[in-house]
Design a protein around this motif. Sequence first.
Motif, PDB file in Angstrom:
ATOM      1  N   GLY A 166       0.816  -1.224   0.000  1.00 42.25           N
ATOM      2  CA  GLY A 166       0.000   0.000   0.000  1.00 42.25           C
ATOM      3  C   GLY A 166       0.841   1.260   0.000  1.00 42.25           C
ATOM      4  N   HIS A 167       2.076   1.121   0.441  1.00 41.67           N
ATOM      5  CA  HIS A 167       2.929   2.308   0.523  1.00 41.67           C
ATOM      6  C   HIS A 167       4.032   2.273  -0.522  1.00 41.67           C
ATOM      7  N   LEU A 168       3.717   1.605  -1.608  1.00 43.89           N
ATOM      8  CA  LEU A 168       4.575   1.647  -2.779  1.00 43.89           C
ATOM      9  C   LEU A 168       4.278   2.972  -3.492  1.00 43.89           C
ATOM     10  N   PRO A 176      -1.243  13.069  -0.804  1.00 39.73           N
ATOM     11  CA  PRO A 176      -0.663  12.669   0.481  1.00 39.73           C
ATOM     12  C   PRO A 176      -1.297  11.376   1.007  1.00 39.73           C
ATOM     13  N   CYS A 177      -0.471  10.549   1.641  1.00 41.78           N
ATOM     14  CA  CYS A 177      -0.934   9.263   2.179  1.00 41.78           C
ATOM     15  C   CYS A 177      -0.970   9.348   3.699  1.00 41.78           C
ATOM     16  N   ASN A 178      -1.753   8.472   4.321  1.00 42.07           N
ATOM     17  CA  ASN A 178      -1.831   8.419   5.790  1.00 42.07           C
ATOM     18  C   ASN A 178      -0.483   8.172   6.457  1.00 42.07           C
ATOM     19  N   CYS A 179       0.456   7.565   5.735  1.00 40.80           N
ATOM     20  CA  CYS A 179       1.761   7.261   6.332  1.00 40.80           C
ATOM     21  C   CYS A 179       2.654   8.495   6.379  1.00 40.80           C
ATOM     22  N   GLY A 180       2.218   9.585   5.746  1.00 35.67           N
ATOM     23  CA  GLY A 180       3.016  10.810   5.761  1.00 35.67           C
ATOM     24  C   GLY A 180       3.754  11.049   4.458  1.00 35.67           C
ATOM     25  N   GLY A 183       1.956  10.163  -2.707  1.00 30.92           N
ATOM     26  CA  GLY A 183       1.773   9.336  -3.894  1.00 30.92           C
ATOM     27  C   GLY A 183       1.838   7.839  -3.681  1.00 30.92           C
ATOM     28  N   CYS A 184       1.571   7.367  -2.442  1.00 31.57           N
ATOM     29  CA  CYS A 184       1.532   5.912  -2.218  1.00 31.57           C
ATOM     30  C   CYS A 184       0.312   5.312  -2.927  1.00 31.57           C
ATOM     31  N   LEU A 185       0.409   4.023  -3.275  1.00 29.88           N
ATOM     32  CA  LEU A 185      -0.710   3.316  -3.900  1.00 29.88           C
ATOM     33  C   LEU A 185      -1.996   3.458  -3.078  1.00 29.88           C
TER      34      LEU A 185
HETATM   35 ZN   LIG Z   1       1.824   5.646   2.394  1.00 27.46          ZN
END
Ligand SMILES: [Zn+2]
Length: 306
Positions: A166-168, A176-180, A183-185
């Motif tokens: 998911g964080h590829l 922005p992704c929840n991981c910070g 552009g993560c999947l």
């Molecule tokens: Zn992410």
Amino acid sequence: MAKKFIICIDLGGTNLKVALLDLNYKIKDREILSTRSFMEKDDLIQGIVHSVNRFIKYNALSKAQILGVGLGLPGPIDAKRGIVHFFPNIPGWKEVALRDILRKKLSLAVYLDNDAKLMTLAEHKLGAAKGYRNVLCMTLGTGIGGGIIINNKLYRGFNNAAGEIGHLPINEKGAPCNCGALGCLEAYVGNQRIIKEARKTFKRSITLEELSWLAIKRNRLAIAVWRKTGGHLGFALAGVVNLLNLDAIVIGGGVAGAGNVLFESIKQALKDQAMSVQAGHVKIFKAKLGNEAGLIGAAIMVKEGL
Ligand SMILES: [Zn+2]
């Protein structure tokens, strides 16, 4: 007394599933509790302890017959030391030595790992990827989880953190992704994102279930949303396939219910983007074990001492 059973727990943001399995991974008894009825961390731990003891009692078993307790948990886990780093969707958990706590309270062997890794073990041993040597499993939901099998073994990486498909990153200037990160999947194919996309397309609010149902009924707009989602997934998976030359990819989770439209567009995007040798070899399957994958994977972990 012979060890004949394994007790498995699958903790999700909504449900806490507890089940008794035999050593052939058949579910003999189960119950589903609401995760939200346990407000605090200690309540949840106590709830698990009560549930395990109740299972042993109601099934007229003794602890000597239980091989161990396996837990699938929704967050990053130090499986070797039995520590929960944190849960993204359940507050109050930080660096909790859950294995030792439960061992002491239950006097049973306890194993824990991330739920997506357990789903991967289950789909590889008994499900859609049975017989395939190099496999990626992914589960689509609010978050995207994953696990990798290399040469028939779960690949964990140094911190047991491998498999975070998911964080590829798929777009360096992306959303922005929840991981910070950017552009993560997951920022493109997580449930919330699909719902947002569907709202824009339909100009009204719509659930994922309805979106899947409409696609199966060949609704043009719904198909367009799923094609776009499948396109992002196939694009990301092309990178994974090029890198690892996988034999199979298994996709599960609620969104996989969209069916053929989604899977056909994943396959097409992968074929367009990946190198021909790798793309020509890899098979893409829908997960087979459904909601039981986490429990079965937990039992495999206990039985094989993984
Ligand atoms: Zn992410």
